[in-house]
Motif scaffolding. Structure first.
Motif, PDB file in Angstrom:
ATOM      1  N   VAL A  47      39.322  46.713  37.072  1.00  0.00           N
ATOM      2  CA  VAL A  47      40.676  46.698  37.683  1.00  0.00           C
ATOM      3  C   VAL A  47      41.123  45.298  37.720  1.00  0.00           C
ATOM      4  O   VAL A  47      42.340  45.019  37.777  1.00  0.00           O
ATOM      5  CB  VAL A  47      40.518  47.185  38.975  1.00  0.00           C
ATOM      6  CG1 VAL A  47      40.418  48.799  38.896  1.00  0.00           C
ATOM      7  CG2 VAL A  47      39.753  46.782  40.155  1.00  0.00           C
ATOM      8  N   ALA A  48      40.363  44.468  37.744  1.00  0.00           N
ATOM      9  CA  ALA A  48      40.640  42.958  37.645  1.00  0.00           C
ATOM     10  C   ALA A  48      39.550  41.887  36.823  1.00  0.00           C
ATOM     11  O   ALA A  48      38.525  42.227  37.141  1.00  0.00           O
ATOM     12  CB  ALA A  48      40.824  42.233  39.096  1.00  0.00           C
ATOM     13  N   MET A  49      40.046  41.104  36.100  1.00  0.00           N
ATOM     14  CA  MET A  49      39.354  40.134  35.183  1.00  0.00           C
ATOM     15  C   MET A  49      39.597  38.902  35.114  1.00  0.00           C
ATOM     16  O   MET A  49      40.970  38.765  34.942  1.00  0.00           O
ATOM     17  CB  MET A  49      39.057  41.041  33.980  1.00  0.00           C
ATOM     18  CG  MET A  49      38.213  40.352  33.063  1.00  0.00           C
ATOM     19  SD  MET A  49      37.770  41.326  31.602  1.00  0.00           S
ATOM     20  CE  MET A  49      39.298  41.412  30.589  1.00  0.00           C
ATOM     21  N   TYR A  53      34.501  37.080  34.918  1.00  0.00           N
ATOM     22  CA  TYR A  53      34.465  37.643  36.270  1.00  0.00           C
ATOM     23  C   TYR A  53      35.055  38.842  36.306  1.00  0.00           C
ATOM     24  O   TYR A  53      36.317  38.963  35.779  1.00  0.00           O
ATOM     25  CB  TYR A  53      35.050  36.727  37.359  1.00  0.00           C
ATOM     26  CG  TYR A  53      33.905  35.401  37.362  1.00  0.00           C
ATOM     27  CD1 TYR A  53      32.557  35.511  37.711  1.00  0.00           C
ATOM     28  CD2 TYR A  53      34.353  34.203  36.948  1.00  0.00           C
ATOM     29  CE1 TYR A  53      31.669  34.423  37.789  1.00  0.00           C
ATOM     30  CE2 TYR A  53      33.397  33.138  36.754  1.00  0.00           C
ATOM     31  CZ  TYR A  53      32.252  33.274  37.303  1.00  0.00           C
ATOM     32  OH  TYR A  53      31.322  32.032  37.210  1.00  0.00           O
ATOM     33  N   THR A  54      34.855  40.080  37.075  1.00  0.00           N
ATOM     34  CA  THR A  54      35.455  41.138  37.391  1.00  0.00           C
ATOM     35  C   THR A  54      35.155  41.738  38.832  1.00  0.00           C
ATOM     36  O   THR A  54      34.618  41.394  39.486  1.00  0.00           O
ATOM     37  CB  THR A  54      34.820  42.303  36.243  1.00  0.00           C
ATOM     38  OG1 THR A  54      33.342  42.345  36.623  1.00  0.00           O
ATOM     39  CG2 THR A  54      34.973  41.801  34.960  1.00  0.00           C
ATOM     40  N   LEU A  55      36.245  42.450  39.061  1.00  0.00           N
ATOM     41  CA  LEU A  55      36.391  43.363  39.908  1.00  0.00           C
ATOM     42  C   LEU A  55      36.279  44.829  39.789  1.00  0.00           C
ATOM     43  O   LEU A  55      37.120  45.239  38.619  1.00  0.00           O
ATOM     44  CB  LEU A  55      37.504  43.091  41.051  1.00  0.00           C
ATOM     45  CG  LEU A  55      37.817  41.853  41.466  1.00  0.00           C
ATOM     46  CD1 LEU A  55      38.946  41.768  42.325  1.00  0.00           C
ATOM     47  CD2 LEU A  55      36.781  41.203  42.203  1.00  0.00           C
ATOM     48  N   LEU A 145      34.714  48.488  45.802  1.00  0.00           N
ATOM     49  CA  LEU A 145      35.105  47.476  45.227  1.00  0.00           C
ATOM     50  C   LEU A 145      33.986  46.536  44.798  1.00  0.00           C
ATOM     51  O   LEU A 145      33.317  46.129  45.674  1.00  0.00           O
ATOM     52  CB  LEU A 145      36.345  46.889  45.779  1.00  0.00           C
ATOM     53  CG  LEU A 145      37.148  45.620  45.083  1.00  0.00           C
ATOM     54  CD1 LEU A 145      37.518  46.004  43.723  1.00  0.00           C
ATOM     55  CD2 LEU A 145      37.693  44.974  46.027  1.00  0.00           C
ATOM     56  N   GLN A 147      32.387  42.930  43.720  1.00  0.00           N
ATOM     57  CA  GLN A 147      32.761  41.637  43.024  1.00  0.00           C
ATOM     58  C   GLN A 147      31.387  41.133  42.037  1.00  0.00           C
ATOM     59  O   GLN A 147      30.448  41.030  42.685  1.00  0.00           O
ATOM     60  CB  GLN A 147      32.975  40.430  44.132  1.00  0.00           C
ATOM     61  CG  GLN A 147      33.050  39.175  43.682  1.00  0.00           C
ATOM     62  CD  GLN A 147      33.134  38.146  44.828  1.00  0.00           C
ATOM     63  OE1 GLN A 147      32.793  38.646  46.036  1.00  0.00           O
ATOM     64  NE2 GLN A 147      33.620  36.996  44.543  1.00  0.00           N
ATOM     65  N   THR A 148      31.830  41.104  40.791  1.00  0.00           N
ATOM     66  CA  THR A 148      30.613  40.722  39.922  1.00  0.00           C
ATOM     67  C   THR A 148      30.940  39.839  38.572  1.00  0.00           C
ATOM     68  O   THR A 148      32.146  39.514  38.547  1.00  0.00           O
ATOM     69  CB  THR A 148      29.910  42.311  39.513  1.00  0.00           C
ATOM     70  OG1 THR A 148      28.906  41.976  38.846  1.00  0.00           O
ATOM     71  CG2 THR A 148      31.033  42.997  38.879  1.00  0.00           C
TER      72      THR A 148
ATOM     73  N   TRP B 253      44.636  36.803  40.946  1.00  0.00           N
ATOM     74  CA  TRP B 253      44.610  38.440  41.481  1.00  0.00           C
ATOM     75  C   TRP B 253      44.772  38.800  42.756  1.00  0.00           C
ATOM     76  O   TRP B 253      44.520  37.865  43.508  1.00  0.00           O
ATOM     77  CB  TRP B 253      43.320  38.927  40.920  1.00  0.00           C
ATOM     78  CG  TRP B 253      43.186  39.264  39.462  1.00  0.00           C
ATOM     79  CD1 TRP B 253      42.755  38.359  38.625  1.00  0.00           C
ATOM     80  CD2 TRP B 253      43.480  40.371  38.795  1.00  0.00           C
ATOM     81  NE1 TRP B 253      42.711  38.813  37.253  1.00  0.00           N
ATOM     82  CE2 TRP B 253      43.216  40.185  37.411  1.00  0.00           C
ATOM     83  CE3 TRP B 253      44.097  41.405  39.012  1.00  0.00           C
ATOM     84  CZ2 TRP B 253      43.534  41.089  36.244  1.00  0.00           C
ATOM     85  CZ3 TRP B 253      44.346  42.381  37.836  1.00  0.00           C
ATOM     86  CH2 TRP B 253      43.852  42.201  36.732  1.00  0.00           C
ATOM     87  N   TRP B 306      41.773  36.734  44.907  1.00  0.00           N
ATOM     88  CA  TRP B 306      40.782  36.643  44.078  1.00  0.00           C
ATOM     89  C   TRP B 306      40.974  35.438  43.034  1.00  0.00           C
ATOM     90  O   TRP B 306      41.889  35.353  42.394  1.00  0.00           O
ATOM     91  CB  TRP B 306      40.302  37.921  43.443  1.00  0.00           C
ATOM     92  CG  TRP B 306      38.928  37.761  42.375  1.00  0.00           C
ATOM     93  CD1 TRP B 306      37.704  37.159  43.059  1.00  0.00           C
ATOM     94  CD2 TRP B 306      38.913  38.201  41.412  1.00  0.00           C
ATOM     95  NE1 TRP B 306      36.905  37.209  41.845  1.00  0.00           N
ATOM     96  CE2 TRP B 306      37.663  37.670  40.930  1.00  0.00           C
ATOM     97  CE3 TRP B 306      39.692  38.794  40.429  1.00  0.00           C
ATOM     98  CZ2 TRP B 306      36.981  38.035  39.691  1.00  0.00           C
ATOM     99  CZ3 TRP B 306      39.434  39.053  39.084  1.00  0.00           C
ATOM    100  CH2 TRP B 306      37.993  38.374  38.781  1.00  0.00           C
TER     101      TRP B 306
END
Lengths: 166, 329
Positions: A47-49, A53-55, A145, A147-148, B253, B306
């Motif tokens: 959902v976020a990048m 890095y991503t969420l 969620l 964090q990775t 974010w 973030w």
């Protein structure tokens, strides 16, 4: 008296974008509960990048597979009650090539010493330590969620989850 | 061999009639009186309300100039070059640019930081807490009236791994001087149930982020709670108006954890409005790398900011190697 409004799989009200002079896709606007409602159990939807890095959002339902990453990850429970089991892997490098990032699936039960368990509810955040194996379990559907870093099982379906027109 | 770091010189006058010192950075001059802050430079001048200026100055100092641009308003601000800082007047204002009346000066970070810290210290009266929401603080106005050093030098949370980990930042409690905020009395204070096997007490770690945030005594102050290499979780509690207009130098974010925030999004260079974004609990949205944004929150809300702290990103974006938005679809 103020009431704090959080949300859940059954109760969320998505916000939105009022575009004046822009492309709404640049905001990659989604809602994690909407994403989880449309997800299979424990698939990792980005959902976020931000570059590598991503969420990632997981629909927590039942028992997950075991996974491991060569770096710390973090799990923020955003719905439901989740039990996290941790195992210190005997041979963590057997699950990764050098330089890998992101988490990998472990087939079957992990080989290693049990580290402990964490029972987490909405708003609780847990460390998923590097080179450990972790598994999620929940009795009722929930949301996690993560964090990775983007890995082979990270799913990008931006056009399906994001606001594309207004 | 021992070397002594050079102490930056702060150029300041004695107290003026209202009891405040005046400060200079290069050709920019800063003065305050009972209500206002006056900034002058060779081609112009500007006035800000003292409370708005101090709220912005507090963030710029506490964040060590943050990522990208910290606009105090539509005229004054700073650009972080991570080692040096631009102080500008009108640089990101279309009218000043077209009239060629804008002004930019670059300073070593220690010099501008030392000057801003002394300015903040001298201009913050004992009645005013620039980190607090308006309902939580007294007045910033009037002639010089004491100091509030305790408020302006709060510890900034920067977890190395995760809050609650051994040797890292610790959770908040009444005992640490962090009572639950009035807006978050309905947030559960239960902590996760942790059962660590012997020898793994330092690895099996968890904490309640919501309880932690419910006890935050500051607004609009992203602070690191977990670290995955350059990926930083920087949650914050937001109430009233973001005191600065943040101009991004990378994609940033937002994950709305509770309640609602309204964002004005404008062009980073000119300030021309591009979008308005409303975020409610569970919403996730990017702020592109070529915009500036300012948020509004009626009720104190929990926002997860973030960041990717990779120092190469501004150059990658400037050279077109990385886009200003997060994903193509």
């Amino acid at each position: 008296m103020f009431e704090t409004k959080t949300a859940s799989l059954d109760d969320y009200t998505k916000g939105g974008i009022e575009v004046i002079d822009d492309d709404p896709k640049h905001y990659a606007f989604s809602n994690m509960y909407e994403v989880a409602n449309a997800s299979k159990p424990y698939e990792s939807v980005v959902v976020a990048m931000n570059r590598q890095y991503t969420l990632e959002i997981l629909r927590a339902e039942g028992e997950s597979e075991w996974r491991t990453a060569p770096h710390d990850e973090f799990a923020l429970v955003m719905g439901g009650e989740v039990t996290i089991r941790l195992v210190k892997l005997d041979n963590p490098r057997s699950h990764h090539d050098p330089g890998d990032s992101g988490s990998r699936r472990i087939d079957g039960e992990p080989s290693g010493e049990p580290m402990g368990t964490i029972k987490a509810k909405k708003g609780h955040m847990a460390l998923l330590p590097a080179d450990s194996a972790y598994q999620f379990q929940t009795d009722e559907p929930g949301v996690i969620l993560i964090q990775t870093i983007k890995g082979p099982d990270s799913i990008e379906r931006w056009a399906d989850i994001c606001i594309t027109t207004v | 061999m021992t070397t002594l770091e050079e102490t930056p010189t702060v150029l300041a006058t004695e107290q003026n009639e209202q009891g405040y010192r005046e400060f200079s950075l290069g050709e920019l001059h800063f003065r305050r009186d009972e209500y206002f802050v006056y900034i002058t430079w060779p081609t112009g001048s500007h006035v800000m309300s003292a409370d708005a200026f101090l709220r912005a100055l507090q963030r710029d100092v506490a964040w060590e100039f943050f990522y990208g641009i910290v606009n105090f308003d539509g005229v004054i601000g700073t650009v972080n070059h991570y080692g040096t800082v631009d102080l500008f007047a009108g640089r990101y204002n279309d009218s000043y640019r077209k009239a060629e009346l804008d002004h930019v000066e670059n300073f070593p970070t220690p010099q501008i930081k030392a000057t801003f810290e002394e300015m903040l210290d001298d201009w913050t009266n004992e009645t005013f807490d620039p980190f607090a929401a308006p309902r939580e603080t007294g007045s910033a106005f009037g002639v010089k009236n004491g100091e509030n050093r305790k408020a302006i030098t709060r510890h900034r949370v920067k977890a190395a791994r995760m809050v609650s980990c051994t040797g890292d930042e610790q959770i908040r409690s009444d005992e640490t001087g962090h009572p639950v905020n009035e807006h978050f009395v309905d947030i559960s204070q239960d902590e996760p149930e942790i059962i660590a096997e012997p020898g793994f007490e330092d690895e099996v770690k968890a904490f309640s982020l919501f309880a932690y945030l419910s006890r935050s005594d500051v607004t609009w102050n992203p602070s690191v709670v977990s670290v995955c290499k350059d990926s930083l979780f920087c949650p914050t509690t937001e109430e009233y108006i973001l005191p600065i207009i943040h101009g991004n130098d990378r994609v940033e974010w937002f994950v709305q954890l509770s309640d609602e925030i309204h964002w004005d999004v404008a062009d980073r260079e000119t300030g021309a409005l591009r979008a308005k974004v409303v975020m409610r609990a569970g919403d996730v949205a990017a702020m592109p790398a070529n915009i500036r944004h300012q948020g509004y929150a009626r009720k104190r809300s929990m926002l997860l900011v973030w960041e990717n702290a990779d120092p190469d990103i501004p150059e990658l974006i400037a050279t077109g190697q990385t886009p200003t938005y997060p994903a193509d679809f």
